[in-house]
Scaffold this motif. Structure first.
Motif, mmCIF file in Angstrom:
data_model
loop_
_atom_site.group_PDB
_atom_site.id
_atom_site.type_symbol
_atom_site.label_atom_id
_atom_site.label_comp_id
_atom_site.label_asym_id
_atom_site.label_seq_id
_atom_site.Cartn_x
_atom_site.Cartn_y
_atom_site.Cartn_z
ATOM 1 N N GLY A 91 0.851 -1.192 0.000
ATOM 2 C CA GLY A 91 0.000 0.000 0.000
ATOM 3 C C GLY A 91 0.884 1.239 0.000
ATOM 4 N N SER A 92 0.368 2.359 -0.491
ATOM 5 C CA SER A 92 1.205 3.568 -0.446
ATOM 6 C C SER A 92 1.341 4.052 0.995
ATOM 7 C CB SER A 92 0.672 4.665 -1.369
ATOM 8 O OG SER A 92 -0.697 4.858 -1.182
ATOM 9 N N ASP A 93 0.436 3.627 1.835
ATOM 10 C CA ASP A 93 0.549 3.887 3.265
ATOM 11 C C ASP A 93 1.917 3.437 3.793
ATOM 12 O OD1 ASP A 93 -0.342 4.666 5.735
ATOM 13 O OD2 ASP A 93 -1.990 3.237 5.853
ATOM 14 N N PHE A 117 -4.436 13.846 4.339
ATOM 15 C CA PHE A 117 -4.354 12.445 4.746
ATOM 16 C C PHE A 117 -3.591 12.344 6.084
ATOM 17 C CE2 PHE A 117 -2.705 7.998 3.670
ATOM 18 C CZ PHE A 117 -3.940 7.398 3.844
ATOM 19 N N TYR A 120 0.431 11.126 7.170
ATOM 20 C CA TYR A 120 1.695 11.879 7.077
ATOM 21 C C TYR A 120 2.129 12.300 8.481
ATOM 22 C CZ TYR A 120 -0.416 12.626 2.400
ATOM 23 O OH TYR A 120 -1.056 12.480 1.197
ATOM 24 N N CYS A 160 -0.991 16.337 -1.216
ATOM 25 C CA CYS A 160 -1.966 15.303 -1.570
ATOM 26 C C CYS A 160 -2.843 15.886 -2.683
ATOM 27 C CB CYS A 160 -2.790 14.973 -0.326
ATOM 28 S SG CYS A 160 -3.857 13.552 -0.514
ATOM 29 N N ASN A 164 -7.184 14.301 -0.114
ATOM 30 C CA ASN A 164 -8.108 13.576 0.753
ATOM 31 C C ASN A 164 -8.083 14.292 2.102
ATOM 32 O OD1 ASN A 164 -9.563 11.739 2.232
ATOM 33 N ND2 ASN A 164 -8.154 10.042 1.963
ATOM 34 N N ASP A 191 1.349 12.831 -3.265
ATOM 35 C CA ASP A 191 0.506 11.646 -3.083
ATOM 36 C C ASP A 191 -0.670 11.744 -4.061
ATOM 37 O OD1 ASP A 191 -1.211 9.631 -2.259
ATOM 38 O OD2 ASP A 191 -1.029 10.080 -0.114
ATOM 39 N N ALA A 193 -3.045 9.356 -4.874
ATOM 40 C CA ALA A 193 -3.850 8.142 -4.705
ATOM 41 C C ALA A 193 -5.097 8.142 -5.608
ATOM 42 C CB ALA A 193 -4.253 7.985 -3.238
ATOM 43 N N TYR A 194 -5.589 9.341 -5.935
ATOM 44 C CA TYR A 194 -6.821 9.440 -6.746
ATOM 45 C C TYR A 194 -6.535 9.949 -8.146
ATOM 46 C CZ TYR A 194 -8.650 8.727 -2.146
ATOM 47 O OH TYR A 194 -8.888 8.193 -0.904
ATOM 48 N N THR A 221 -1.438 4.306 -6.079
ATOM 49 C CA THR A 221 -1.905 3.089 -5.400
ATOM 50 C C THR A 221 -2.828 2.263 -6.285
ATOM 51 O OG1 THR A 221 -3.073 2.252 -3.451
ATOM 52 C CG2 THR A 221 -3.838 4.356 -4.310
ATOM 53 N N SER A 223 -5.171 0.683 -4.696
ATOM 54 C CA SER A 223 -6.292 0.503 -3.765
ATOM 55 C C SER A 223 -7.550 1.253 -4.161
ATOM 56 C CB SER A 223 -5.901 0.991 -2.370
ATOM 57 O OG SER A 223 -4.830 0.249 -1.876
ATOM 58 N N LYS A 224 -7.437 2.268 -4.995
ATOM 59 C CA LYS A 224 -8.600 3.104 -5.261
ATOM 60 C C LYS A 224 -9.170 2.737 -6.635
ATOM 61 C CE LYS A 224 -8.003 4.681 -1.196
ATOM 62 N NZ LYS A 224 -7.097 5.689 -0.680
ATOM 63 N N ARG A 232 -3.296 -4.712 -0.921
ATOM 64 C CA ARG A 232 -2.278 -3.791 -0.400
ATOM 65 C C ARG A 232 -1.109 -3.580 -1.355
ATOM 66 N NH1 ARG A 232 -4.039 -1.070 1.182
ATOM 67 N NH2 ARG A 232 -2.635 -0.178 2.701
ATOM 68 N N ILE A 233 -1.335 -2.873 -2.437
ATOM 69 C CA ILE A 233 -0.240 -2.543 -3.354
ATOM 70 C C ILE A 233 -0.246 -1.046 -3.662
ATOM 71 C CG2 ILE A 233 0.847 -2.954 -5.590
ATOM 72 C CD1 ILE A 233 0.746 -5.537 -4.342
HETATM 73 C C1 LIG Z 1 -6.229 5.660 0.325
HETATM 74 C C2 LIG Z 1 -5.083 6.583 0.370
HETATM 75 C C3 LIG Z 1 -3.763 6.147 0.480
HETATM 76 C C4 LIG Z 1 -3.397 4.750 0.895
HETATM 77 O O1 LIG Z 1 -3.604 3.824 -0.001
HETATM 78 P P1 LIG Z 1 -2.992 2.362 0.177
HETATM 79 O O2 LIG Z 1 -2.202 2.207 -1.071
HETATM 80 O O3 LIG Z 1 -4.186 1.494 0.255
HETATM 81 O O4 LIG Z 1 -2.146 2.301 1.385
HETATM 82 C C5 LIG Z 1 -2.726 7.048 0.402
HETATM 83 N N1 LIG Z 1 -2.982 8.343 0.265
HETATM 84 C C6 LIG Z 1 -4.236 8.821 0.194
HETATM 85 C C7 LIG Z 1 -4.439 10.258 0.059
HETATM 86 C C8 LIG Z 1 -5.315 7.954 0.259
HETATM 87 O O5 LIG Z 1 -6.552 8.445 0.246
#
Ligand SMILES: *Cc1c(COP(=O)(O)O)cnc(C)c1O
Length: 366
Positions: A91-93, A117, A120, A160, A164, A191, A193-194, A221, A223-224, A232-233
């Protein structure tokens, strides 16, 4: 007497997870609950993945590839980058955590927005660093103030985009100028993610900038939009020098094998992503139109969620919706007390959500 954990943990709370669909169904007796709280892709993942994964179930006794070579090379090709510019995380987490692990200690500073988010801040604190918080302006990163907040102690600045929980994006010219002005000894962690959901005319196209700005780190990510949150990638794109540093601090087998395989396949099915993005756009326009009719304001979203300004406190409004089977995120927990964040769903669920919201609005419950 109990053994004391590190002092920094005294004032820290675990990430507040929402109730699960099963809990809501069991506690409130709903046949169906709607989880609109984690910005998952309601349409799932590419149908090509499922059949393929089942052919790998006899390999569960082996450790995964600790370098995730196949996925790394697929991503390198996809982004036209060098193999060594890609870092895969659980995950990017995880990559956010590893960036802090590798770069933050002893009062080093990391600049970030408020509200953004929360991972951080948490990870900077855990490493003994100092989060420097710069308020959003109308839900958007205030880049000139963030730039002014950077000192010789600043190692990381988190951006971000889309943000988010607000869903807003940064004007692309302003973001480019910002990246250009951040000193080279501070990493710009972008970041995205979206990324897939944002209008690519309006969103700064960051990947080509990696060649010009060696201090740029881009996070994406699966994940979205790719719909693989369970596996978890996430991945980072950055100078190979920084990939090496992250590799030193990562767990050896950080990324599970089924996830690596699924992500490689997911990347090949861009048609699936395009379809989901189109459906999300239709859903977003529907929600925006209906909320406007109901006289509810919201941040302009470029993601798969929308942050609504509620008339009741966000936690109250979220609880009203919960009683009708909708799990949404209260902005109250995040620092925007009169908001809720709602994941955009299938059209059927969006309509159901609006009908419920409309009734609750009439009763003064949201
Ligand atoms: C969902 C999200 C992540 C984490 O995504 P994972 O890859 O599932 O860990 C990271 N940054 C933001 C802004 C997110 O909303």
């Amino acid at each position: 007497m109990t053994v004391k954990a590190r002092e920094v943990l005294n004032n820290m709370k675990a990430y507040p997870l929402n109730k699960s669909i099963e809990e809501v169904q069991a506690e409130l007796g709903f046949e169906k609950a709607y989880k609109l709280a984690e910005n998952e892709n309601i349409f799932g993942c590419s149908p090509k993945i499922k059949a393929n994964l089942s052919t790998h179930l006899n390999e569960l006794f082996t450790y995964p590839d600790g370098h995730a070579r196949q996925l790394t090379s697929k991503l390198a090709q996809f982004h036209q980058l060098h193999f060594h510019s890609i870092f895969i995380g659980n995950g990017s987490d995880e990559i956010i955590r590893l960036l802090c692990r590798a770069f933050i200690c002893n009062d080093d500073e990391a600049v970030m927005a408020d509200v953004t988010f929360p991972r951080y801040k948490t990870n900077v604190l855990i490493e003994g660093g100092k989060p420097i918080i710069v308020p959003l302006q109308n839900g958007v990163h205030d880049l000139s103030s963030m730039l002014r907040a950077i000192t010789s102690k600043t190692k990381l600045v988190f951006i971000c985009n889309p943000n988010n929980p607000t869903g807003t994006i940064i004007n692309k010219q302003q973001l480019l100028e910002f990246i250009d002005q951040v000193p080279n000894d501070c990493l710009v962690v972008l970041d995205e993610a979206y990324y897939e959901y944002a209008d690519n005319e309006q969103l700064l196209q960051s990947v080509p900038l990696l060649h010009k700005y060696p201090n740029l780190v881009i996070l994406r990510t699966f994940s979205k939009a790719y719909g693989l949150a369970a596996l978890r990638i996430g991945y980072g794109m950055m100078s190979p020098i920084y990939v090496d540093e992250l590799t030193k601090v990562k767990d050896v087998f950080n990324v599970n094998q089924l996830g690596q395989i699924a992500a490689s396949l997911a990347l090949e099915d861009q048609q699936f992503i395009n379809d989901c993005v189109t459906k999300n756009k239709t859903g977003k326009e529907y929600l925006e139109k209906e909320l406007t009719v109901l006289n509810y304001d919201f941040y302009p979203s470029q993601a798969n969620f929308i942050m609504i300004h509620t008339k009741r406190r966000g936690d109250y409004a979220a609880n009203s919706l919960l009683k009708h089977g909708f799990i949404v995120r209260a902005g109250t927990l995040l620092g925007l007390p009169y908001t809720i964040r709602v994941t955009i769903s299938s059209m059927e669920d969006n309509i159901h959500f609006i009908n419920t919201f409309k009734n609750l609005a009439a009763e003064g419950e949201v």
